[in-house]
Design an enzyme around this catalytic site. Structure first.
Site, mmCIF file in Angstrom:
data_model
loop_
_atom_site.group_PDB
_atom_site.id
_atom_site.type_symbol
_atom_site.label_atom_id
_atom_site.label_comp_id
_atom_site.label_asym_id
_atom_site.label_seq_id
_atom_site.Cartn_x
_atom_site.Cartn_y
_atom_site.Cartn_z
ATOM 1 N N CYS A 1 -1.385 -71.180 9.720
ATOM 2 C CA CYS A 1 -1.267 -72.141 11.136
ATOM 3 C C CYS A 1 -2.634 -72.315 11.887
ATOM 4 O O CYS A 1 -3.137 -71.096 12.181
ATOM 5 C CB CYS A 1 -0.352 -71.459 12.101
ATOM 6 S SG CYS A 1 -0.473 -71.868 13.786
ATOM 7 N N CYS B 1 -3.307 -70.940 15.346
ATOM 8 C CA CYS B 1 -3.096 -69.333 15.066
ATOM 9 C C CYS B 1 -4.491 -68.986 14.925
ATOM 10 O O CYS B 1 -5.166 -67.983 15.351
ATOM 11 C CB CYS B 1 -2.251 -68.666 14.127
ATOM 12 S SG CYS B 1 -0.459 -69.270 14.451
#
Length: 126
Positions: free
Chosen positions: A45, A48
């Site tokens: 991600c 993230c």
């Protein structure tokens, strides 16, 4: 960078998260939900990965009595499924990652707020 003062744990899956939360009852428990790591040790991600330095800096200022739990929600296909266990959980009800949640409270930071140092600092220190 100095070592963090607080206990930091990493768990994968809802069952492991619930077990870890129970093991640390009575303590302030903050979870950050992120996508699974790839072979390079990075989350698949991009958001993230972007918040990692923000959270690491905030943890340096956070109290030592806090337990920080990095909760892995799965790989990309698993996370994108509307049936993902973190999406459907009655308490967590995640709609985006990263998300930071303080267990037992309504405190939560969504993806965009996780990128703002002041907001993450305040979340961890209040």
């Amino acid at each position: 960078m100095s070592e963090p003062k607080q206990l930091q744990l990493q768990v994968e899956g809802l069952a492991n998260l619930m077990k870890t939360l129970k093991e640390h009852e009575g303590k302030r428990r903050i979870m950050m939900f992120i996508g699974a790591m790839n072979e390079n040790g990075e989350s698949w991600c991009p958001d993230c990965r972007e918040v990692e330095p923000v959270v690491e800096a905030a943890l340096q200022k956070a109290s030592s009595d806090m337990v920080f739990i990095l909760a892995i929600v799965g790989g990309r296909p698993e996370w994108k499924s509307p049936d993902n266990e973190f999406r459907t959980h009655s308490v967590f009800k995640l709609t985006e990652i990263p998300t930071i949640v303080e267990h037992g409270t309504a405190k939560r930071l969504g993806c965009e707020d996780c990128k703002v140092q002041d907001k993450v600092d305040t979340f961890f220190t209040n």
